[in-house]
Design an enzyme around this catalytic site. Structure first.
Site, short mmCIF file in Angstrom:
data_model
loop_
_atom_site.label_atom_id
_atom_site.label_comp_id
_atom_site.label_asym_id
_atom_site.label_seq_id
_atom_site.Cartn_x
_atom_site.Cartn_y
_atom_site.Cartn_z
N ASP A 220 0.87 -1.18 0.00
CA ASP A 220 0.00 0.00 0.00
C ASP A 220 0.90 1.23 0.00
O ASP A 220 1.59 1.51 1.00
CB ASP A 220 -0.90 -0.03 1.24
N HIS A 221 0.90 1.96 -1.11
CA HIS A 221 1.83 3.09 -1.27
C HIS A 221 1.46 4.27 -0.38
O HIS A 221 2.26 5.22 -0.24
CB HIS A 221 1.86 3.53 -2.73
N ARG A 222 0.31 4.24 0.24
CA ARG A 222 -0.05 5.30 1.19
C ARG A 222 0.76 5.16 2.48
O ARG A 222 0.92 6.14 3.23
CB ARG A 222 -1.54 5.25 1.52
#
Length: 247
Positions: A220-222
């Site tokens: 999850d790039h967040r």
């Protein structure tokens, strides 16, 4: 979720029988269950997949020697689970869950690893708990028991809940890499495929053949950036080269 899909074209309605003979087959209960969650996770989570290779030449030699001693037989999977448990301790942002509504990140102090199991009805993910406190042999025994239950009796929601990260392996089938879908509310999932021989420069100037295991880490790039994902995979590769995994 409806906001994420707003403005997209409607799903195409097609009479496939106009093109030839067809057969309609409804999805089974497990397939419907998995499809609903995978669809949500793919749309709601900004996925990135980092691919790397781990040299498992020494690991395979140690594993085969271990199995010849008549003790608990080990595949690569419980050893990967142990490596993942150590990686979660070294990179705590991977052992976390994000609440998008509040913007809160929950960091977990326990280490539970989900292991995807291919069953006749579809994909199930039993969770092995406290992997940081167990030996590879203990983990192997639990994986075998839960996998058998998943394929025969099925698993309870409790047995599939509480995971910190998921491992999915296609090593028994093949492939070079793939993009596993993050199993929310986790923030990462590690996929592995079949180890393959790979030529590397030898000290004498010739060629040496090593066993390389492809790693596919979706995240999850967040929560996780690309540099940390690369370091995470390198850490796993280094741990797989260690004899301590067999303790």
């Amino acid at each position: 979720m409806s906001d994420l899909l707003a403005g997209l074209a409607p799903w195409p309605a097609v009479d496939f029988s106009a093109f030839g003979e067809v057969e309609q087959k409804p999805l089974n209960k497990i397939q419907k269950f998995v499809a609903a969650f995978l669809g949500r996770n793919w749309v709601a989570i900004p996925h990135v997949t980092h691919n790397d290779d781990a040299d498992v030449t020494d690991l395979e030699a140690r594993r085969q020697a271990h199995n010849m001693q008549g003790s608990t037989k080990l595949t690569a999977v419980p050893l990967l689970v142990k490596a993942l448990a150590e990686a979660l301790a070294a990179f705590p942002q991977f052992n976390a869950s994000l609440d998008p509504a509040s913007g809160t990140l929950t960091l977990k102090k326990y280490v539970h690893v989900g292991v995807a199991v291919d069953t006749p009805g579809g994909l199930l993910v039993p969770v092995i708990r406290d992997c940081d406190k167990k030996s590879a042999s203990q983990i192997a025994t639990e994986i075998a028991a839960l996998s058998e239950k998943a394929r025969t009796k099925g698993l309870s929601m409790t047995e599939m809940s509480g995971g910190c990260i998921t491992l999915t392996s296609l090593g028994h089938i093949g492939g070079n890499s793939f993009t596993p879908i993050v199993n929310a509310p986790e923030v990462a999932i590690l996929g592995v495929t079949r180890a393959r021989p790979w030529p590397v420069p030898a000290r004498d100037g010739g060629i040496a053949w090593r066993q390389m295991l492809p790693l596919s880490l979706s995240y999850d790039h967040r929560v996780i950036n690309g540099a940390d994902a690369a370091r995470f995979c390198r850490f796993i590769a280094q741990r797989l080269a260690s004899a301590e995994l067999f303790d």
